[in-house]
Structure formats: structure tokens, C-alpha cells
Design an enzyme around this catalytic site. Structure first.
Site, mmCIF file in Angstrom:
data_model
loop_
_atom_site.group_PDB
_atom_site.id
_atom_site.type_symbol
_atom_site.label_atom_id
_atom_site.label_comp_id
_atom_site.label_asym_id
_atom_site.label_seq_id
_atom_site.Cartn_x
_atom_site.Cartn_y
_atom_site.Cartn_z
ATOM 1 C CG ASP A 200 -52.243 -71.171 -38.029
ATOM 2 O OD1 ASP A 200 -52.136 -70.525 -36.852
ATOM 3 O OD2 ASP A 200 -52.274 -70.635 -39.144
ATOM 4 C CG ASP B 203 -49.355 -83.285 -59.165
ATOM 5 O OD1 ASP B 203 -49.467 -84.170 -59.712
ATOM 6 O OD2 ASP B 203 -48.276 -82.452 -58.858
ATOM 7 C CB ALA C 148 -54.204 -74.050 -44.979
ATOM 8 C CB SER D 250 -49.961 -73.364 -51.089
ATOM 9 O OG SER D 250 -49.518 -72.591 -49.785
#
Length: 283
Positions: free
Chosen positions: A66, A165, A177, A181
């Protein structure tokens, strides 16, 4: 027809396929060109700089995963991109090496279908727009004393401000993507939405939010000091200063991916995410 070929030169299988593809194209007198790095890796003298490929080529072939396809999409500017998957997961690269030759026949004959995918456009004041097929990411960077606060506005109205973060703004294509996660939802690729996903937020009440893709998103980082990486499809483009505003909206330019008519999106999810691994379909 002239093809632009971009290869993941770190994968032996991709280099092997590139050499086989060259022989296949030469036999049919089909013109092609590589980017500089790919040409050097396979010993070809036919290359152009990536920025010039779109001007001289009619379609792109990506040999890799990818990430390689994302690289090709940045230069394709709506010209068709055929992705051959020699990577690990491959949500975007729909064709296996075994399917490459049939896919190539369809591509060069013009007998193919395509997925038209929306892109994101990110701009900073007085700078040229940057585009991403998957996502725009802003990370905490060098702010070390305490987590920075990410201030988010939708159409100039404050949505929220929270410590984390980082933040991911993803297209429906990019929902599988980094956003996934980080806990974001999977979104069907033709949905006209974006998802804003916080990365490890300080408060449990901060959750991903799905918004219409006609919204304009503005993000800044509230911090006394530090530099904050701005990434487009995982590639760092800028280091943001505290208070610097990034404006993100739907790009006027699309990416056209050559579609594998033998596979549905449901099948891709089942196979890539092992959704039928524990309880096989039909049992």
C-alpha cells in the site's frame, strides 16, 4: 499507451516482477518508464523523475504494498493506478502477482473498471496545498513537559480541544490505516465522510468522530513550545509551530484505482482482518 512503473526496491519479489513486466511490455511494444530509483535497482535506462511521470504517462503500475501505491497516487493526478500487492496486508493493492498479467491485459486494452477515491488537501498559510489519499496526521513531536492540546474547528466553530499524542484526519479509504490502529471505525470506501481520530487521548471521553466530507477542518496545537510533525500519508512534510493552523478539506483532485472485479470490499475485509478465521463462512 505509456506506463509509469513504481517499484518497492526493498522487496526482491517486486524487483523480480518488474523485470518480468519489462519483458512482457517489450514483447508487445508498449512504452514504459520507471522512476529514477526503480530504474537503478533493476538496471534500466528508461526513467524520469517522479514529478514528470504524470506529464508523459497514461497510467501507473505500482509493484509493492500500500505504501508504494500511495507514492504512485501522489504523482498520478487522477490517471489510473494499478496496484500489484507484494506487501504484507494490502487494502489498496487489489491484485496478487498471479493476477498481474490479466490485469495488465485489461489496463492496456482500456477494458477495466476503477475506484474513484477522494483525497484530503492540507494547507498552511501562504503555502501550496498538500494532498493525501489516506490521512493527515499531526503528532505531539518535541513537546516534552506535558501533552499538547489539539484544537479542532469545523467550519470555524470549535469542535473541541484535547490533550493527546496526536490526531489523524482520514478519508474513508484511509480509515483502515493509522486511524484504525488508533481506534477509529472502518468506513466503506465510497462514503462521503472523513473521520477525526485522536491518538492516545488523555481523556476517555475523547472519541473518533465521523463528519461529512464537505466540512473544513482547522487544527492547531496549543503548547508553549515544541515542534509538531505534520504528515501526509505517513510522510513528514512540515514541523508545525505552536498555534500554527492547518486547514484540511476535501481535495478537488481524485485518485483512480484500477479495480479487481473478482473481489468485493466485504471479501477484502474478511481476508485482511481474518474475520472468518475463527468461524469459517458457511459453517
Amino acid at each position: 499507451m505509456k506506463l509509469a512503473i513504481i517499484v518497492n526496491i526493498t522487496r526482491d519479489k517486486a524487483l523480480e516482477l518488474a523485470c518480468e513486466l519489462v519483458a512482457w511490455l517489450d514483447e508487445r511494444s508498449i512504452d514504459y518508464v520507471f522512476d529514477r530509483q526503480s530504474a537503478k535497482a533493476i538496471g534500466s535506462g528508461k526513467w524520469e523523475e517522479k514529478a514528470d511521470l504524470n506529464q508523459h504517462c497514461d497510467a501507473f503500475v505500482s509493484l509493492g504494498g500500500d505504501g508504494t501505491l500511495l507514492l504512485a497516487s501522489h504523482y498520478s493526478r487522477s490517471k489510473p493506478v494499478l496496484g500489484i500487492n507484494v506487501g504484507d496486508l494490502g487494502f489498496l493493492t487489489e491484485f496478487s502477482p498471479d493476477e498481474m498479467w490479466t490485469a495488465m491485459e485489461h489496463l492496456v486494452s482500456g477494458n477495466y473498471s476503477k475506484h474513484t477515491r477522494s483525497q484530503l488537501e492540507a494547507t498552511l498559510e501562504s503555502e501550496e496545498p498538500m494532498t493525501a489519499l489516506n490521512d493527515v496526521i499531526i503528532e505531539k513531536g518535541t513537546a516534552t513537559r506535558r501533552l499538547p492540546a489539539f484544537v479542532i474547528r469545523l467550519d470555524d466553530e470549535i469542535l473541541g480541544s484535547y490533550r493527546a499524542d496526536g490526531i489523524v484526519i482520514a478519508t474513508s479509504t484511509g480509515s483502515t490505516a493509522y486511524s484504525l490502529s488508533a481506534g477509529g471505525p472502518i468506513i466503506a470506501p465510497k462514503s462521503n465522510v472523513f473521520v477525526i481520530t485522536p491518538i492516545c487521548p488523555h481523556m476517555l471521553t475523547v472519541r473518533p468522530i465521523v463528519i461529512s466530507d464537505d466540512k473544513t477542518i482547522k487544527v492547531s496545537v496549543d503548547s508553549q513550545s515544541g515542534e509538531f510533525p505534520l504528515k501526509m500519508d505517513g510522510i513528514q512534510k512540515k514541523l508545525l509551530a505552536p498555534g500554527e493552523v492547518v486547514t484540511v478539506k476535501k481535495s478537488p483532485h481524485h485518485v483512480n484505482l484500477v479495480a479487481n472485479q473478482k473481489r468485493s470490499y466485504c471479501e477484502i475485509l474478511r481476508k485482511k482482518l481474518l474475520w472468518s478465521h475463527e468461524h469459517p463462512t458457511g459453517q
